[in-house]
Design a protein around this motif. Structure first.
Motif, mmCIF file in Angstrom:
data_model
loop_
_atom_site.group_PDB
_atom_site.id
_atom_site.type_symbol
_atom_site.label_atom_id
_atom_site.label_comp_id
_atom_site.label_asym_id
_atom_site.label_seq_id
_atom_site.Cartn_x
_atom_site.Cartn_y
_atom_site.Cartn_z
ATOM 1 N N ARG A 26 0.825 -1.196 0.000
ATOM 2 C CA ARG A 26 0.000 0.000 0.000
ATOM 3 C C ARG A 26 0.862 1.250 0.000
ATOM 4 O O ARG A 26 2.019 1.221 0.384
ATOM 5 N N ARG A 27 0.264 2.325 -0.409
ATOM 6 C CA ARG A 27 0.876 3.643 -0.297
ATOM 7 C C ARG A 27 2.243 3.667 -0.965
ATOM 8 O O ARG A 27 3.233 4.160 -0.410
ATOM 9 N N MET A 28 2.345 3.150 -2.159
ATOM 10 C CA MET A 28 3.632 3.114 -2.834
ATOM 11 C C MET A 28 3.470 3.381 -4.324
ATOM 12 O O MET A 28 2.424 3.150 -4.905
ATOM 13 N N THR A 29 4.542 3.882 -4.899
ATOM 14 C CA THR A 29 4.661 4.012 -6.345
ATOM 15 C C THR A 29 5.930 3.284 -6.741
ATOM 16 O O THR A 29 7.010 3.588 -6.232
ATOM 17 N N VAL A 30 5.796 2.340 -7.644
ATOM 18 C CA VAL A 30 6.944 1.539 -8.059
ATOM 19 C C VAL A 30 7.637 2.222 -9.229
ATOM 20 O O VAL A 30 6.988 2.507 -10.245
ATOM 21 N N ASN A 31 8.885 2.476 -9.112
ATOM 22 C CA ASN A 31 9.651 3.109 -10.188
ATOM 23 C C ASN A 31 10.442 2.057 -10.967
ATOM 24 O O ASN A 31 9.855 1.112 -11.458
ATOM 25 N N THR A 32 11.743 2.172 -11.023
ATOM 26 C CA THR A 32 12.524 1.222 -11.808
ATOM 27 C C THR A 32 12.476 -0.170 -11.189
ATOM 28 O O THR A 32 12.592 -0.328 -9.975
ATOM 29 N N MET A 33 12.276 -1.158 -12.040
ATOM 30 C CA MET A 33 12.322 -2.563 -11.628
ATOM 31 C C MET A 33 13.416 -3.266 -12.424
ATOM 32 O O MET A 33 13.705 -2.881 -13.565
ATOM 33 N N GLY A 34 13.994 -4.267 -11.830
ATOM 34 C CA GLY A 34 15.097 -4.929 -12.526
ATOM 35 C C GLY A 34 15.246 -6.384 -12.166
ATOM 36 O O GLY A 34 14.718 -6.852 -11.148
ATOM 37 N N TRP A 35 15.929 -7.106 -13.022
ATOM 38 C CA TRP A 35 16.300 -8.501 -12.787
ATOM 39 C C TRP A 35 17.810 -8.589 -12.640
ATOM 40 O O TRP A 35 18.552 -8.023 -13.446
ATOM 41 N N TYR A 36 18.235 -9.304 -11.642
ATOM 42 C CA TYR A 36 19.641 -9.589 -11.412
ATOM 43 C C TYR A 36 19.808 -11.103 -11.357
ATOM 44 O O TYR A 36 18.830 -11.824 -11.172
ATOM 45 N N ARG A 37 21.027 -11.556 -11.508
ATOM 46 C CA ARG A 37 21.268 -12.987 -11.356
ATOM 47 C C ARG A 37 22.618 -13.224 -10.699
ATOM 48 O O ARG A 37 23.525 -12.385 -10.796
ATOM 49 N N ASP A 88 23.521 -19.008 -18.754
ATOM 50 C CA ASP A 88 22.431 -18.256 -18.135
ATOM 51 C C ASP A 88 21.982 -18.902 -16.814
ATOM 52 O O ASP A 88 21.154 -18.325 -16.103
ATOM 53 N N THR A 89 22.508 -20.049 -16.529
ATOM 54 C CA THR A 89 22.164 -20.737 -15.280
ATOM 55 C C THR A 89 22.575 -19.891 -14.081
ATOM 56 O O THR A 89 23.730 -19.481 -13.967
ATOM 57 N N ALA A 90 21.611 -19.605 -13.220
ATOM 58 C CA ALA A 90 21.862 -18.759 -12.054
ATOM 59 C C ALA A 90 20.596 -18.688 -11.217
ATOM 60 O O ALA A 90 19.534 -19.154 -11.643
ATOM 61 N N VAL A 91 20.731 -18.084 -10.055
ATOM 62 C CA VAL A 91 19.557 -17.687 -9.275
ATOM 63 C C VAL A 91 19.211 -16.266 -9.711
ATOM 64 O O VAL A 91 20.083 -15.388 -9.702
ATOM 65 N N TYR A 92 17.983 -16.063 -10.093
ATOM 66 C CA TYR A 92 17.525 -14.773 -10.581
ATOM 67 C C TYR A 92 16.736 -14.061 -9.479
ATOM 68 O O TYR A 92 15.889 -14.664 -8.811
ATOM 69 N N TYR A 93 17.029 -12.779 -9.336
ATOM 70 C CA TYR A 93 16.371 -11.947 -8.328
ATOM 71 C C TYR A 93 15.726 -10.743 -8.990
ATOM 72 O O TYR A 93 16.329 -10.133 -9.890
#
Length: 123
Positions: A26-37, A88-93
């Motif tokens: 709640r009460r949030m605005t999401v700006n940049t989102m990203g994927w890391y591994r 590309d094998t990795a844990v993705y976050y």
């Protein structure tokens, strides 16, 4: 804010996977989102990110194979991964930068991470 990632798994080289990451709160605005591994024995690295306006940025190693997108109405981000390779094998976050509206009507910038999901590509 909670980030829930999904869509990992085991595939063979050349196949595809689609990851999703949904932000809730709640009460949030999401700006940049990203994927890391993070692969075993290696540092976490940026795979791709996307601004709220849709501007994208990719690691050189995934350009032309991965596509990041988002649905602002659902606060959800996607990563379409095609032509997957064993490297590309990795844990993705997933992560998100967002603004939280405090009860005194001030905003606080924050960053949060989702749980890691395993992507395994066999040769």
């Amino acid at each position: 804010v909670q980030l829930q990632a999904s869509g990992g798994g085991f595939v063979h080289s050349g196949e595809s996977l689609r990851l999703s990451c949904a932000a809730s709160g709640r009460r949030m605005t999401v700006n940049t989102m990203g994927w890391y591994r993070q692969a075993p024995g290696k540092q976490r690295e940026l795979v791709a990110d996307i601004t709220r306006d849709g501007a994208t940025n990719y690691a050189e190693s995934v350009k032309g194979r991965f596509t990041i997108s988002r649905d602002n109405a659902k606060n959800t981000m996607y990563l379409q991964m095609n032509s997957l390779k064993p490297e590309d094998t990795a844990v993705y976050y997933c992560n998100a930068d967002f603004l939280y509206l405090n009860y005194d009507d001030t905003w606080t910038a924050m960053r949060d991470w989702g749980q890691g999901i395993q992507v395994t590509v066999s040769s």
